[in-house]
Write an enzyme that holds these catalytic residues in place. Structure first.
Site, PDB file in Angstrom:
ATOM      1  N   ARG A 269      -7.780  30.899  49.062  1.00  0.00           N
ATOM      2  CA  ARG A 269      -7.331  31.400  50.362  1.00  0.00           C
ATOM      3  C   ARG A 269      -6.175  32.379  50.213  1.00  0.00           C
ATOM      4  O   ARG A 269      -6.108  33.393  50.897  1.00  0.00           O
ATOM      5  CB  ARG A 269      -6.907  30.227  51.258  1.00  0.00           C
ATOM      6  CG  ARG A 269      -6.447  30.676  52.642  1.00  0.00           C
ATOM      7  CD  ARG A 269      -5.950  29.495  53.484  1.00  0.00           C
ATOM      8  NE  ARG A 269      -5.561  29.946  54.805  1.00  0.00           N
ATOM      9  CZ  ARG A 269      -4.362  30.472  55.101  1.00  0.00           C
ATOM     10  NH1 ARG A 269      -3.452  30.581  54.157  1.00  0.00           N
ATOM     11  NH2 ARG A 269      -4.087  30.869  56.326  1.00  0.00           N
TER      12      ARG A 269
ATOM     13  N   LYS B 288     -11.529  16.902  58.133  1.00  0.00           N
ATOM     14  CA  LYS B 288     -10.581  17.860  57.550  1.00  0.00           C
ATOM     15  C   LYS B 288     -10.288  17.404  56.124  1.00  0.00           C
ATOM     16  O   LYS B 288      -9.462  16.521  55.891  1.00  0.00           O
ATOM     17  CB  LYS B 288      -9.290  17.929  58.365  1.00  0.00           C
ATOM     18  CG  LYS B 288      -8.344  19.009  57.863  1.00  0.00           C
ATOM     19  CD  LYS B 288      -7.088  19.092  58.707  1.00  0.00           C
ATOM     20  CE  LYS B 288      -6.190  20.215  58.202  1.00  0.00           C
ATOM     21  NZ  LYS B 288      -5.782  20.017  56.783  1.00  0.00           N
TER      22      LYS B 288
END
Length: 672
Positions: free
Chosen positions: A141, A120
């Site tokens: 995003r 991650k």
């Protein structure tokens, strides 16, 4: 061969050759030529393109050196939403996740599920769109559905392929990845910023985000950003069965996918990978804060379904926060937009996980008393979730007796008004609506990226506007004049006009952004969208009562009380009506049926693989039309939306007499 044809052929050869060398150097870390030889090829290409600008190819490597500065970022909608992940903070929580996934898939607990695991990365998420193999758009995003167009800046990142390494690319594909700044490059950049007298970055993630969101792509090009790709959004014609196959395909196309990734069978293999990476974490050249665990089989990932904005078949398995010791030099009190008084510790600067920490939240007086935190104490400090610094405990053994206890003030440290603490709350608040500190925070929030997005209206400018008495409420922002702004410190004619233009653009926001921007307690982006869809107009929201609020999906008692408290305050209503003289929110585009949304009050279960809709697309359509989704079939289920390989949920629906709709029937229902 004529000179022009020769130049065209050479430009094509050089473009392909430089792309090859970029891939070898930036992705494989295995260069084939020296830097001098690479530079010679690049200069030759630039010279030819200068002589024949019309022959420059759309995927030319010269795009990577930056270009003309933009005046602002435009918005791009993702074809498939970029979802967030739920977190597991302990091994026990991860095991609970595995048990839940078994239930979602109707699998016995003893069955071993196949998971795909990877790092991650701690960076900025982006969505890369390729049309016929060439990079056409890149966006941040954003709110998961709409992001900022950062195409010009992403093109400067040399590890991002401008063209896929294949002769048969998909017609259209969205590739998701994380833009990062390696730790060594981050430290070098901060040294350069400091030497130039410019602001330094607190951590590599902020540096990556700040670098990618530059209006001048030349600045982005000067910073050594890289990317790791891991996910997919919309894809037109790619037939794959597993996440592992997809990432292998990304690697073949020329994307960096990371060295540490693996297919694991069951919980024990995932835990082994988690522990291996934890041991190597401090040696990695980039920041990570955990691993990501996904169901490997795509059909199972879709069958597991989605909740809110998170896939049920994926989870972020976080590592414990990193800790260091430091000394509390002082405790100051900050006042937020809702009047909350937050004690903040100023500590001796210390590096934690790649970031220099100078302050840490102490949350509230109860937390200070429980941990017995005093000014002058040596304390253990950590970045909670590797982001927000907080004090974990006091090292009492080294106390000298000179440490000072701290108590929140009885009056607001900014406006002097009385502060109160309700019996059922841990937070102490300033009750004055006229508090300057609250006003500043409200204006900052209203102007923020996810609200009205008034570009250029940062903290410093808000401070100046409020301190100068130019902004005393929301509406004052929209009556500012050129003469008022240009007199402020740091403003010239161009910057003044840019701010006025940004304010002008903010006068017609989407309704949910305005609702979120009002800063109502407990009303986040998702709730704001639900309110906007339900009421359609801000005026209807303002006159609604508590029961009206509670009837809305995802709006509970706490949020209803907060809405009622906010919208029953006479001063708030006056300010809001004054604001609406200048700001005219756009109505939601969601189609409405007579008497409300088409699926209002209905519960839908999705099962199987739908012909064209992904599980997330179907969930979004249901929610946009007022319905809600459930993971299990019961007598309360309105209907089941079924595709191929529907399994036990379809059988249960038939047993209970619950209506079953195909994708076509469902689309017809919400469109009529």
């Amino acid at each position: 061969m004529p000179q022009r044809e020769s130049a065209a052929q050479r430009i094509q050869e050089l473009t392909a050759l430089i792309h090859h060398h970029d891939f070898r150097y930036y992705v494989l870390d295995d260069p084939e030529v020296s830097d001098a030889a690479y530079d010679a090829l690049f200069r030759e290409l630039q010279d030819l393109e200068k002589q024949h600008p019309d022959l420059r190819q759309s995927d030319s490597p010269s795009h990577r050196v930056g270009g003309q500065a933009l005046s602002q970022f435009t918005k791009i909608s993702h074809r498939v939403p970029m979802l967030s992940l739920a977190n597991a903070l302990t091994e026990e929580e991860f095991q609970e996740f595995d048990q839940r996934v078994h239930r979602f898939l109707d699998r016995p607990v003893g069955d071993i599920l196949e998971y795909y695991v990877e790092l991650k990365f701690d960076g900025l998420s982006v969505n890369l769109t390729y049309e016929n193999g060439s990079l056409s758009h890149a966006a941040t995003r954003g709110d998961g559905e709409t992001g900022e167009d950062v195409t010009h800046n992403v093109r400067t990142i040399r590890s991002v392929p401008l063209k896929l390494r294949t002769q048969t690319p998909p017609q259209l594909i969205e590739v998701r990845g994380e833009v990062i700044l390696p730790i060594e490059d981050f430290e070098k950049l901060n040294r350069q910023q400091e030497e130039a007298g410019q602001k330094t970055f607190s951590n590599p993630r902020n540096a990556a985000a700040g670098s990618l969101r530059q209006l001048d792509s030349n600045v982005t090009a000067s910073r050594p950003l890289t990317i790791f790709c891991y996910g997919m959004g919309y894809v037109s014609d790619l037939k794959l069965k597993t996440m592992a196959e997809y990432q292998d395909q990304l690697a073949e196309w020329g994307f960096p996918v990371g060295e540490f990734r693996r297919v694991c069978r069951g919980v024990n293999e995932v835990l082994k990978f988690y522990r291996e990476i934890q041991e190597r974490r401090s040696d990695l050249p980039f920041e990570i804060d955990g691993i990501v665990v996904k169901l490997n089989r795509l059909i199972e990932l879709d069958q597991a379904g989605y909740i809110a904005r998170s896939p049920r078949g994926m989870i972020a398995f976080k590592y414990p926060p990193r800790q260091e010791t430091t000394v509390i030099e002082d405790i100051v009190v900050q006042v937020g937009r809702t009047g909350a008084l937050t004690p903040v510790a100023h500590v001796t600067p210390v590096r934690i996980g790649g970031a220099i920490v100078k302050r840490a939240t102490l949350h509230n007086q109860d937390e200070i008393d429980r941990k017995d935190i005093r000014i002058g104490d040596r304390v253990v400090i950590q970045r909670a979730g590797d982001v927000i610094p907080e004090v974990v405990k006091v090292i009492t053994d080294v106390r000298t007796g000179r440490e000072k206890k701290f108590q929140l003030p009885k009056t607001c440290p900014v406006c002097g008004s009385l502060v109160v603490r309700k019996e059922d709350e841990a937070v102490t608040r300033c009750v004055s609506r006229n508090c300057i500190a609250q006003l500043k925070e409200r204006i900052r929030h209203l102007a923020s990226l996810d609200a009205l997005n008034i570009e250029g209206l940062g903290d410093k400018i808000v401070e100046q506007l409020v301190d100068a008495g130019l902004v005393k409420n929301y509406a004052d922002l929209f009556t500012l004049t050129f003469e008022q702004i240009i007199d402020l410190e740091g403003f010239a004619e161009r910057s003044t006009q840019k701010l006025l233009d940004a304010i002008q653009r903010a006068k017609t926001p989407e309704l949910d952004r305005l609702i979120y921007g009002l800063g109502i307690r407990h009303v986040g982006e998702k709730t704001a969208k639900s309110l906007a869809r339900h009421f359609g107009e801000i005026e209807k929201l303002m006159v609604a009562n508590e029961s009206d609020y509670e009837n809305i999906h995802e709006v509970g008692v706490e949020i209803s009380k907060s809405l009622l408290h906010f919208l029953s305050d006479p001063q708030t209503i006056r300010e809001l009506r004054h604001l609406l003289h200048h700001v005219h929110p756009r109505k939601p585009k969601v189609p409405r049926a007579e008497g409300g949304l088409r699926l209002s009050g209905k519960t839908v279960v999705i099962t199987g693989t739908l012909p064209t809709l992904s599980r997330s697309d179907a969930t979004r359509l249901i929610e946009e039309n007022g319905g809600k989704t459930s993971s299990s079939v019961s007598k309360k289920t309105t209907f089941v939306l079924a595709g191929e390989e529907a399994g036990s949920k379809l059988e249960k629906a038939k047993d209970l007499g619950v209506e079953v709709l195909s994708e076509g029937q469902f689309l017809k229902l919400i469109e009529n």
